[in-house]
Motif scaffolding. Structure first.
Motif, PDB file in Angstrom:
ATOM      1  N   UNK A  54     -31.821 -86.879 -24.776  1.00 36.03           N
ATOM      2  CA  UNK A  54     -33.158 -86.614 -25.224  1.00 36.03           C
ATOM      3  C   UNK A  54     -33.380 -85.289 -26.081  1.00 36.03           C
ATOM      4  N   UNK A  55     -32.658 -84.200 -25.379  1.00 31.11           N
ATOM      5  CA  UNK A  55     -32.722 -82.848 -26.160  1.00 31.11           C
ATOM      6  C   UNK A  55     -32.210 -82.944 -27.552  1.00 31.11           C
TER       7      UNK A  55
ATOM      8  N   UNK B 245     -35.008 -85.843 -34.891  1.00 30.61           N
ATOM      9  CA  UNK B 245     -36.281 -86.503 -35.445  1.00 30.61           C
ATOM     10  C   UNK B 245     -37.388 -85.964 -34.389  1.00 30.61           C
ATOM     11  N   UNK B 246     -38.474 -85.731 -35.263  1.00 33.52           N
ATOM     12  CA  UNK B 246     -39.556 -85.523 -34.544  1.00 33.52           C
ATOM     13  C   UNK B 246     -40.409 -86.980 -34.435  1.00 33.52           C
TER      14      UNK B 246
ATOM     15  N   UNK C 131     -35.627 -96.170 -32.809  1.00 34.50           N
ATOM     16  CA  UNK C 131     -34.709 -94.963 -32.864  1.00 34.50           C
ATOM     17  C   UNK C 131     -34.482 -94.603 -31.485  1.00 34.50           C
ATOM     18  N   UNK C 132     -35.567 -94.213 -30.898  1.00 37.44           N
ATOM     19  CA  UNK C 132     -35.330 -93.932 -29.308  1.00 37.44           C
ATOM     20  C   UNK C 132     -34.506 -94.808 -28.541  1.00 37.44           C
TER      21      UNK C 132
ATOM     22  N   UNK D 218     -30.884 -94.498 -29.856  1.00 38.98           N
ATOM     23  CA  UNK D 218     -30.239 -93.371 -29.433  1.00 38.98           C
ATOM     24  C   UNK D 218     -29.814 -93.791 -27.948  1.00 38.98           C
ATOM     25  N   UNK D 219     -30.786 -93.954 -27.120  1.00 40.88           N
ATOM     26  CA  UNK D 219     -30.712 -94.196 -25.800  1.00 40.88           C
ATOM     27  C   UNK D 219     -29.255 -95.009 -25.402  1.00 40.88           C
ATOM     28  N   UNK D 220     -29.302 -96.038 -26.053  1.00 36.52           N
ATOM     29  CA  UNK D 220     -28.098 -96.757 -25.837  1.00 36.52           C
ATOM     30  C   UNK D 220     -26.697 -95.977 -26.135  1.00 36.52           C
ATOM     31  N   UNK D 221     -26.754 -95.276 -27.259  1.00 34.36           N
ATOM     32  CA  UNK D 221     -25.716 -94.717 -27.453  1.00 34.36           C
ATOM     33  C   UNK D 221     -25.253 -93.507 -26.840  1.00 34.36           C
TER      34      UNK D 221
END
Length: 54
Positions: free
Chosen positions: A45-46, A52-53, A34-35, A38-41
């Motif tokens: 980080x905030x 998601x936790x 997931x991280x 999201x990084x690719x997108x």
């Protein structure tokens, strides 16, 4: 309901269906996957932390 309103309603339902599919797919990923996604997108980080936790 006239044709334009009916078409708009169908579009909204279909969009909701697609969003639910995406949420189910993302929720099935491990925190690391997931991280990475999201990084690719380019999601900061905030924002990721609020979504998601891990």
């Amino acid at each position: 309901m006239d044709d334009d309103d009916q078409s708009d309603a169908i579009d909204l339902v279909y969009d909701e269906f697609k969003v639910r599919g995406m949420v189910e797919g993302v929720s099935g990923l491990s925190p690391e996957q997931r991280n990475e996604l999201f990084g690719r997108l380019g999601i900061p980080k905030s924002v990721q932390e609020k979504l998601y936790v891990s």
